[in-house]
Design a protein around this motif. Structure first.
Motif, PDB file in Angstrom:
ATOM      1  N   CYS A 290       0.850  -1.203   0.000  1.00 13.13           N
ATOM      2  CA  CYS A 290       0.000   0.000   0.000  1.00 13.13           C
ATOM      3  C   CYS A 290       0.878   1.243   0.000  1.00 13.13           C
ATOM      4  O   CYS A 290       2.095   1.159   0.094  1.00 13.13           O
ATOM      5  CB  CYS A 290      -0.916  -0.005   1.217  1.00 13.13           C
TER       6      CYS A 290
ATOM      7  N   GLU B 220       1.465   3.373   2.233  1.00  7.12           N
ATOM      8  CA  GLU B 220       2.189   3.631   3.477  1.00  7.12           C
ATOM      9  C   GLU B 220       3.576   2.999   3.472  1.00  7.12           C
ATOM     10  O   GLU B 220       4.388   3.280   4.352  1.00  7.12           O
ATOM     11  CB  GLU B 220       1.400   3.091   4.686  1.00  7.12           C
TER      12      GLU B 220
ATOM     13  N   HIS C 144       1.164  -6.085   2.141  1.00 10.06           N
ATOM     14  CA  HIS C 144      -0.019  -6.716   2.748  1.00 10.06           C
ATOM     15  C   HIS C 144      -0.315  -8.070   2.095  1.00 10.06           C
ATOM     16  O   HIS C 144      -0.561  -8.151   0.889  1.00 10.06           O
ATOM     17  CB  HIS C 144      -1.266  -5.847   2.549  1.00 10.06           C
TER      18      HIS C 144
ATOM     19  N   CYS D  54      -1.635  -0.966  10.111  1.00  9.22           N
ATOM     20  CA  CYS D  54      -1.154  -0.070   9.056  1.00  9.22           C
ATOM     21  C   CYS D  54      -2.089   1.135   8.961  1.00  9.22           C
ATOM     22  O   CYS D  54      -3.308   0.999   9.075  1.00  9.22           O
ATOM     23  CB  CYS D  54      -1.106  -0.813   7.731  1.00  9.22           C
TER      24      CYS D  54
ATOM     25  N   CYS E 230      -3.125   2.622   6.542  1.00  8.11           N
ATOM     26  CA  CYS E 230      -4.057   2.589   5.404  1.00  8.11           C
ATOM     27  C   CYS E 230      -5.410   2.008   5.806  1.00  8.11           C
ATOM     28  O   CYS E 230      -6.376   2.093   5.055  1.00  8.11           O
ATOM     29  CB  CYS E 230      -3.471   1.781   4.252  1.00  8.11           C
TER      30      CYS E 230
ATOM     31  N   LYS F 166       1.374  -7.646   7.115  1.00  9.40           N
ATOM     32  CA  LYS F 166       2.326  -7.479   6.007  1.00  9.40           C
ATOM     33  C   LYS F 166       3.472  -8.471   6.154  1.00  9.40           C
ATOM     34  O   LYS F 166       3.766  -8.925   7.268  1.00  9.40           O
ATOM     35  CB  LYS F 166       2.938  -6.077   6.052  1.00  9.40           C
TER      36      LYS F 166
HETATM   37 ZN    ZN Z   1      -1.321  -0.546   4.474  1.00  7.90          ZN
END
Ligand code: ZN
Length: 435
Positions: free
Chosen positions: A249, A251, A256, A311, A313, A319
């Motif tokens: 993602c 971030e 992920h 996270c 997001c 992850k």
């Molecule tokens: Zn994320």
């Protein structure tokens, strides 16, 4: 934004319950339909009914790539031919090829996994995705293609090759997202620049989704800068599915895993014991929804760790960290696991040093001795002792802090280290076997 918000942001306890239910089903599918799993489980004295919690998975035996080679072509299939929609195969450059089958449902799930990554880079049904991965038995092209179609993007299936035409298509057809290997993304960027364009400012491209080969952080940054894009790392392997098992993602800080479809464990590559989240080791994957080729505890040989911190997001799926290498490449130096890729990463941060290097391992008494030979770039004043000593001490300190192992450095003149036409020989291990 999310592609499947109800799945991607599912509360963690619900997600674990879903994983357990699906893991039982996947195990039953494997046990009832694939003789290899039935034999292995019976020999280990376990059955799918023994799985009462996710941790119970540790009681089940592993499978490895050789098992798939031995089962060539269809020995690992849990479905009859009439239900198999497509097969992919690995290249077989390092042995017998492996064949993996997919049902229509498997292909749809694959498309969903990749489409989540398209959403991670800001893509939507309005996006145009150019797929410059090779199409064919290799899973890159058709995997990314399925993701683009699932999302409802306009898909441009350029496949790999004919780089100038790729650049022209990117410009004229207003490609937003490019999917290809990192080395090809860099070649496309450089070709665009050679053709007189500045893709970062003149092309509408906003993201690349890259995987299928290792890339250093510097290389990723170079691609992102030259194309003016968000870089998304995609992890996958053809034995498990293809690209989309995990996606990065915006971030950053890890990739992920599609945890509703895959369950990951990290094991110590020596003892094969399961390690807690956060510790580095070998990634082991169990498929949760694959119908045709379910895999229980597949040893990927890839070295990473699980990152379980939430996270920003909003996705709840854990992850994995950027891969450190493969267990086949791992060196154990004074009890510490070291990967040539870690040394390479440090070297690339020193502009005075060329990319050629060699690691020489030997014994000094009971201790391992590590010598790193590096070449300076031709412009470096190799006869100025103070500059050499300064470079050595800075490089030594950086390696020590990254590897936790002291490395002796030998700086040699440009073009001293032997070149190879094929895969470079980076490690020379002169250590005597210890008993
Ligand atoms: Zn994320």
């Amino acid at each position: 934004m999310y592609y499947q918000p109800e799945i991607e942001t599912m509360p963690v306890d619900e997600l674990r319950a879903l994983q357990l239910t699906r893991m039982r089903e996947s195990m039953r599918n494997a046990y009832e339909n694939v003789p290899l799993f039935r034999e292995r489980f019976d020999a280990a004295g376990v059955s799918p009914d023994d799985l009462e919690s996710l941790e119970d998975l540790a009681r089940f035996p592993f499978v490895v790539k050789q098992d798939m080679r031995d089962a060539y072509p269809f020995g690992m299939f849990a479905r009859e031919n009439k239900d198999v929609a497509r097969i992919h195969a690995s290249s077989g450059t390092t042995g017998q090829a492996t064949v993996v089958g997919h049902t229509a449902s498997d292909l749809a799930n694959w498309g969903d996994c990749f489409a989540r990554g398209i959403a991670m880079v800001g893509g939507s049904e309005d996006s145009t995705i150019q797929v410059s991965y090779g199409y064919g038995l290799f899973t890159g092209g058709l995997g990314a293609h399925a993701g683009g179609e699932a999302m409802g993007c306009t898909v441009i299936p350029t496949s790999s090759g004919n780089t100038k035409r790729q650049v022209q298509m990117m410009k004229d057809c207003k490609t937003d997202i490019l999917a290809c290997t990192p080395s090809y993304a860099l070649l496309i960027a450089d070709t665009a620049i050679e053709m007189g364009y500045d893709p970062a400012t003149e092309f509408p491209i906003s993201a690349v989704i890259c995987g299928a080969e290792p890339a250093s952080q510097n290389m990723k940054d170079e691609i992102a800068e030259k194309l003016g894009v968000q870089y998304c790392d995609v992890y996958g392997l053809s034995e498990i599915m293809g690209p989309g098992v995990a996606m990065e993602c915006k971030e950053r800080g890890g990739i992920h895993v599609a945890e509703d479809q895959f369950y990951c464990e990290i094991v110590d590559p020596e003892t094969l014991e399961v390690l807690p989240d956060g510790e580095w080791g070998e990634l082991v994957i169990t498929t949760l929804v694959r119908e045709c080729c379910p895999l229980i505890r597949y040893r990927t040989r890839d070295v990473t760790r699980i990152i379980s911190e939430p996270c920003a997001c909003g996705r709840t799926h854990r992850k994995i960290d950027y891969l450190r290498g493969r267990t086949d490449d791992m060196l154990i130096i004074r009890g510490v696991n070291v990967f040539p890729s870690q040394i390479e990463q440090v070297i690339t941060e020193f502009p005075e040093i060329a990319t050629q290097y060699q690691i020489i391992l030997s014994n000094k008494g009971p201790l391992d001795r590590v010598e790193l030979q590096v070449e300076t770039v031709p412009e470096f004043p190799i006869d100025e002792v103070r500059k050499i000593e300064d470079l050595k001490s800075r490089l030594g300190a950086e390696l020590k802090s990254n590897l936790q192992v002291a490395v002796e450095i030998k700086i040699v003149e440009p073009k001293t280290i032997e070149r190879s036409m094929g895969k470079a020989k980076r490690v020379i291990d002169l250590r005597e076997a210890k008993n």
